[in-house]
Write a protein that holds these residues in place. Sequence first.
Motif, PDB file in Angstrom:
ATOM      1  N   LYS A  28      -3.038 -20.142  -4.235  1.00  0.00           N
ATOM      2  CA  LYS A  28      -3.806 -20.253  -2.531  1.00  0.00           C
ATOM      3  C   LYS A  28      -4.285 -18.798  -3.203  1.00  0.00           C
ATOM      4  CE  LYS A  28      -1.020 -22.537   0.257  1.00  0.00           C
ATOM      5  NZ  LYS A  28       0.614 -23.511  -1.397  1.00  0.00           N
ATOM      6  N   ILE A  29      -5.619 -18.858  -2.173  1.00  0.00           N
ATOM      7  CA  ILE A  29      -6.419 -17.354  -1.879  1.00  0.00           C
ATOM      8  C   ILE A  29      -5.959 -16.550  -1.068  1.00  0.00           C
ATOM      9  CG2 ILE A  29      -8.603 -16.465  -2.216  1.00  0.00           C
ATOM     10  CD1 ILE A  29      -8.569 -18.564  -4.153  1.00  0.00           C
ATOM     11  N   LEU A  30      -6.069 -15.335  -1.676  1.00  0.00           N
ATOM     12  CA  LEU A  30      -5.323 -14.722  -0.438  1.00  0.00           C
ATOM     13  C   LEU A  30      -6.081 -13.317  -0.190  1.00  0.00           C
ATOM     14  CD1 LEU A  30      -1.932 -13.434  -2.813  1.00  0.00           C
ATOM     15  CD2 LEU A  30      -2.113 -14.727  -1.121  1.00  0.00           C
ATOM     16  N   SER A  31      -5.549 -13.258   1.058  1.00  0.00           N
ATOM     17  CA  SER A  31      -6.352 -11.578   1.581  1.00  0.00           C
ATOM     18  C   SER A  31      -5.198 -10.810   1.129  1.00  0.00           C
ATOM     19  CB  SER A  31      -6.071 -12.170   2.683  1.00  0.00           C
ATOM     20  OG  SER A  31      -7.916 -13.004   3.704  1.00  0.00           O
ATOM     21  N   ILE A  32      -5.589  -9.313   0.009  1.00  0.00           N
ATOM     22  CA  ILE A  32      -4.543  -8.755   0.030  1.00  0.00           C
ATOM     23  C   ILE A  32      -4.882  -7.458   1.185  1.00  0.00           C
ATOM     24  CG2 ILE A  32      -3.939  -7.201  -1.714  1.00  0.00           C
ATOM     25  CD1 ILE A  32      -4.693  -9.436  -3.394  1.00  0.00           C
ATOM     26  N   ILE A  33      -4.206  -6.588   1.399  1.00  0.00           N
ATOM     27  CA  ILE A  33      -4.182  -5.709   2.510  1.00  0.00           C
ATOM     28  C   ILE A  33      -4.153  -5.149   1.952  1.00  0.00           C
ATOM     29  CG2 ILE A  33      -4.065  -4.900   4.217  1.00  0.00           C
ATOM     30  CD1 ILE A  33      -5.497  -7.447   4.330  1.00  0.00           C
ATOM     31  N   VAL A  34      -5.043  -3.385   1.030  1.00  0.00           N
ATOM     32  CA  VAL A  34      -3.906  -1.618   1.346  1.00  0.00           C
ATOM     33  C   VAL A  34      -4.633  -1.004   2.374  1.00  0.00           C
ATOM     34  CG1 VAL A  34      -4.579  -1.077  -1.104  1.00  0.00           C
ATOM     35  CG2 VAL A  34      -5.235  -3.302  -0.932  1.00  0.00           C
ATOM     36  N   PRO A  35      -3.650  -0.236   2.313  1.00  0.00           N
ATOM     37  CA  PRO A  35      -3.792   0.679   3.459  1.00  0.00           C
ATOM     38  C   PRO A  35      -3.176   1.542   3.127  1.00  0.00           C
ATOM     39  CG  PRO A  35      -1.151   0.060   4.081  1.00  0.00           C
ATOM     40  CD  PRO A  35      -1.754  -1.141   2.769  1.00  0.00           C
ATOM     41  N   THR A  36      -4.325   2.837   3.039  1.00  0.00           N
ATOM     42  CA  THR A  36      -4.496   3.728   1.590  1.00  0.00           C
ATOM     43  C   THR A  36      -4.696   4.813   2.876  1.00  0.00           C
ATOM     44  OG1 THR A  36      -5.041   4.956  -0.453  1.00  0.00           O
ATOM     45  CG2 THR A  36      -6.982   3.382   1.148  1.00  0.00           C
ATOM     46  N   LEU A  37      -4.577   6.363   1.317  1.00  0.00           N
ATOM     47  CA  LEU A  37      -5.196   7.575   2.575  1.00  0.00           C
ATOM     48  C   LEU A  37      -5.511   8.602   1.661  1.00  0.00           C
ATOM     49  CD1 LEU A  37      -1.140   9.064   3.619  1.00  0.00           C
ATOM     50  CD2 LEU A  37      -3.306   7.911   5.385  1.00  0.00           C
ATOM     51  N   LYS A  38      -6.553   9.115   2.305  1.00  0.00           N
ATOM     52  CA  LYS A  38      -7.374  10.184   0.817  1.00  0.00           C
ATOM     53  C   LYS A  38      -7.157  10.863   0.080  1.00  0.00           C
ATOM     54  CE  LYS A  38     -11.157  13.235   1.381  1.00  0.00           C
ATOM     55  NZ  LYS A  38     -11.832  14.633   1.979  1.00  0.00           N
ATOM     56  N   GLU A  39      -6.100  10.917  -0.114  1.00  0.00           N
ATOM     57  CA  GLU A  39      -5.303  12.022  -1.186  1.00  0.00           C
ATOM     58  C   GLU A  39      -4.764  10.468  -2.206  1.00  0.00           C
ATOM     59  OE1 GLU A  39      -2.513  12.381   2.425  1.00  0.00           O
ATOM     60  OE2 GLU A  39      -4.469  12.413   1.617  1.00  0.00           O
ATOM     61  N   ASN A  40      -4.961   9.437  -1.924  1.00  0.00           N
ATOM     62  CA  ASN A  40      -3.890   8.403  -2.612  1.00  0.00           C
ATOM     63  C   ASN A  40      -5.532   7.640  -3.409  1.00  0.00           C
ATOM     64  OD1 ASN A  40      -1.591   9.352  -2.180  1.00  0.00           O
ATOM     65  ND2 ASN A  40      -1.517   7.381  -0.715  1.00  0.00           N
TER      66      ASN A  40
END
Length: 107
Positions: A2-14
Amino acid sequence: MKILSIIVPTLKENYPYLKLCIDSIKKYSQNQHEIIVVINNIKFEDIPIEIKEMVGVQVLHSEPQGQCMAVNLGVEKAVNEYVMVIDDDFVFPPNWERILDKLEGKE
Protein backbone atom coordinates in the motif's frame (compact mmCIF):
# COMPACT_ATOMS: atom_id res chain seq x y z
CA MET A 1 2.36 -2.79 -0.95
CA LYS A 2 0.00 0.00 0.00
CA ILE A 3 1.08 3.59 -0.54
CA LEU A 4 1.97 5.12 2.82
CA SER A 5 2.13 8.58 4.31
CA ILE A 6 5.44 8.56 6.16
CA ILE A 7 5.61 11.10 8.99
CA VAL A 8 9.07 12.15 10.19
CA PRO A 9 9.15 14.51 13.19
CA THR A 10 12.56 16.15 13.58
CA LEU A 11 14.57 18.93 15.20
CA LYS A 12 17.00 21.37 13.61
CA GLU A 13 20.04 19.70 15.14
CA ASN A 14 19.07 16.37 13.52
CA TYR A 15 19.23 17.54 9.87
CA PRO A 16 22.22 15.31 8.95
CA TYR A 17 20.28 12.24 10.16
CA LEU A 18 17.11 13.44 8.47
CA LYS A 19 18.87 13.63 5.11
CA LEU A 20 20.08 10.02 5.43
CA CYS A 21 16.58 8.93 6.42
CA ILE A 22 14.87 10.63 3.46
CA ASP A 23 17.53 9.43 1.03
CA SER A 24 17.01 5.82 2.17
CA ILE A 25 13.23 6.07 1.70
CA LYS A 26 13.68 7.35 -1.83
CA LYS A 27 16.43 4.90 -2.73
CA TYR A 28 14.77 1.75 -1.45
CA SER A 29 11.09 2.39 -2.20
CA GLN A 30 9.35 0.92 -5.22
CA ASN A 31 6.28 3.09 -4.58
CA GLN A 32 5.85 6.86 -4.39
CA HIS A 33 5.07 7.20 -0.70
CA GLU A 34 4.08 10.57 0.70
CA ILE A 35 6.85 11.88 2.95
CA ILE A 36 5.93 14.54 5.50
CA VAL A 37 8.73 16.06 7.59
CA VAL A 38 7.55 18.07 10.60
CA ILE A 39 10.28 20.25 12.09
CA ASN A 40 9.58 21.06 15.71
CA ASN A 41 10.49 24.27 17.50
CA ILE A 42 11.67 26.38 14.56
CA LYS A 43 10.12 29.09 12.43
CA PHE A 44 9.53 28.12 8.80
CA GLU A 45 11.77 30.92 7.52
CA ASP A 46 14.67 29.50 9.62
CA ILE A 47 14.53 26.06 7.98
CA PRO A 48 17.54 25.64 5.65
CA ILE A 49 16.70 25.84 1.96
CA GLU A 50 18.12 22.35 1.26
CA ILE A 51 15.51 20.91 3.64
CA LYS A 52 12.64 22.99 2.25
CA GLU A 53 13.51 22.00 -1.32
CA MET A 54 13.80 18.24 -0.86
CA VAL A 55 12.09 16.77 -3.91
CA GLY A 56 8.98 14.78 -3.06
CA VAL A 57 8.94 15.86 0.59
CA GLN A 58 6.35 18.04 2.26
CA VAL A 59 8.06 20.12 4.97
CA LEU A 60 5.98 21.53 7.81
CA HIS A 61 6.95 23.25 11.02
CA SER A 62 5.31 23.15 14.42
CA GLU A 63 5.47 25.40 17.41
CA PRO A 64 7.64 24.19 20.32
CA GLN A 65 5.09 21.71 21.59
CA GLY A 66 6.97 18.44 21.38
CA GLN A 67 7.12 15.35 19.22
CA CYS A 68 3.53 14.23 19.79
CA MET A 69 2.10 17.48 18.46
CA ALA A 70 4.49 17.35 15.50
CA VAL A 71 3.28 13.83 14.67
CA ASN A 72 -0.35 14.92 15.00
CA LEU A 73 0.25 17.79 12.57
CA GLY A 74 1.81 15.38 10.07
CA VAL A 75 -1.08 12.94 10.38
CA GLU A 76 -3.56 15.79 9.84
CA LYS A 77 -1.88 16.61 6.52
CA ALA A 78 -1.50 12.98 5.38
CA VAL A 79 -3.55 11.96 2.36
CA ASN A 80 -3.09 8.18 2.36
CA GLU A 81 -5.10 5.61 4.27
CA TYR A 82 -2.02 4.16 5.98
CA VAL A 83 0.41 6.21 8.05
CA MET A 84 3.89 5.24 9.22
CA VAL A 85 5.58 7.36 11.89
CA ILE A 86 9.36 7.06 12.06
CA ASP A 87 12.21 8.80 13.85
CA ASP A 88 14.51 11.07 11.87
CA ASP A 89 17.51 8.78 12.45
CA PHE A 90 15.82 5.72 10.94
CA VAL A 91 17.46 4.36 7.78
CA PHE A 92 15.33 2.13 5.57
CA PRO A 93 16.93 -1.12 4.37
CA PRO A 94 16.72 -2.46 0.82
CA ASN A 95 13.44 -4.31 0.18
CA TRP A 96 11.74 -2.76 3.21
CA GLU A 97 8.40 -2.75 1.40
CA ARG A 98 8.73 -6.46 0.71
CA ILE A 99 9.45 -7.08 4.40
CA LEU A 100 6.23 -5.24 5.31
CA ASP A 101 4.29 -7.29 2.76
CA LYS A 102 5.59 -10.47 4.41
CA LEU A 103 4.44 -9.24 7.81
CA GLU A 104 1.02 -8.56 6.29
CA GLY A 105 0.93 -12.08 4.90
CA LYS A 106 0.99 -11.00 1.26
CA GLU A 107 4.04 -13.08 0.40
